[in-house]
Design a protein around this motif. Sequence first.
Motif, PDB file in Angstrom:
ATOM      1  N   ASP A   1     -38.173  25.554 -14.201  1.00  0.00           N
ATOM      2  CA  ASP A   1     -37.130  25.165 -15.152  1.00  0.00           C
ATOM      3  C   ASP A   1     -35.819  24.843 -14.456  1.00  0.00           C
ATOM      4  O   ASP A   1     -35.107  23.939 -14.860  1.00  0.00           O
ATOM      5  CB  ASP A   1     -36.935  26.263 -16.202  1.00  0.00           C
TER       6      ASP A   1
ATOM      7  N   TYR B   1     -44.546  30.360  -7.523  1.00  0.00           N
ATOM      8  CA  TYR B   1     -43.331  29.585  -7.265  1.00  0.00           C
ATOM      9  C   TYR B   1     -42.750  29.926  -5.896  1.00  0.00           C
ATOM     10  O   TYR B   1     -42.307  29.035  -5.174  1.00  0.00           O
ATOM     11  CB  TYR B   1     -42.302  29.805  -8.372  1.00  0.00           C
TER      12      TYR B   1
ATOM     13  N   GLU C   1     -37.824  30.335 -13.483  1.00  0.00           N
ATOM     14  CA  GLU C   1     -38.828  29.939 -14.467  1.00  0.00           C
ATOM     15  C   GLU C   1     -38.612  30.792 -15.705  1.00  0.00           C
ATOM     16  O   GLU C   1     -38.607  32.022 -15.631  1.00  0.00           O
ATOM     17  CB  GLU C   1     -40.242  30.148 -13.915  1.00  0.00           C
TER      18      GLU C   1
ATOM     19  N   MET D   1     -49.318  20.674 -10.595  1.00  0.00           N
ATOM     20  CA  MET D   1     -48.023  20.636  -9.922  1.00  0.00           C
ATOM     21  C   MET D   1     -47.074  21.619 -10.612  1.00  0.00           C
ATOM     22  O   MET D   1     -46.976  21.650 -11.832  1.00  0.00           O
ATOM     23  CB  MET D   1     -47.471  19.224  -9.975  1.00  0.00           C
TER      24      MET D   1
ATOM     25  N   THR E   1     -33.931  24.660 -10.391  1.00  0.00           N
ATOM     26  CA  THR E   1     -33.924  24.850  -8.945  1.00  0.00           C
ATOM     27  C   THR E   1     -32.527  24.531  -8.434  1.00  0.00           C
ATOM     28  O   THR E   1     -31.825  23.696  -9.003  1.00  0.00           O
ATOM     29  CB  THR E   1     -34.932  23.941  -8.201  1.00  0.00           C
TER      30      THR E   1
ATOM     31  N   THR F   1     -43.522  22.901 -11.742  1.00  0.00           N
ATOM     32  CA  THR F   1     -42.195  22.352 -12.058  1.00  0.00           C
ATOM     33  C   THR F   1     -41.353  23.463 -12.690  1.00  0.00           C
ATOM     34  O   THR F   1     -41.438  23.720 -13.876  1.00  0.00           O
ATOM     35  CB  THR F   1     -42.293  21.155 -13.029  1.00  0.00           C
TER      36      THR F   1
END
Length: 116
Positions: A5, A55, A22, A1, A7, A3
């Motif tokens: 840093d 991403y 990121e 998954m 959003t 994730t």
Amino acid sequence: MLTPDVTVTTPPPYARELVVVEAKDRQLMQIRPAARNDGAQGKGQRYALLVAQRYAEAFCPAVTWVVNHCDYRRNADPLEEHGTVWSRIRLAAQFCPGNVPAAFTDTIQAAVTPSE
């Protein structure tokens, strides 16, 4: 998954990702895999553009940034567009407080400002 840093997302009921950031702390991280005759690519986490593309594909934001606190193996121009007008992908090196490129704030501002 995946994730990221950071959003930035629009509010419900029509939530969507606007910005994905990121951050990496990798000395001499490569920007992209070297061209190979067999068409193979290296592991994605070693290459900034492959990380950014993962991403961008997963979250579909207006802009994806991969920022490295160190230098990349070659110069990364934060003004250079690696994505499309619909899904911008940008890179920045030496990213830290006091050293945030104007292109970072400009693209973030454009992504989070609704057009009329």
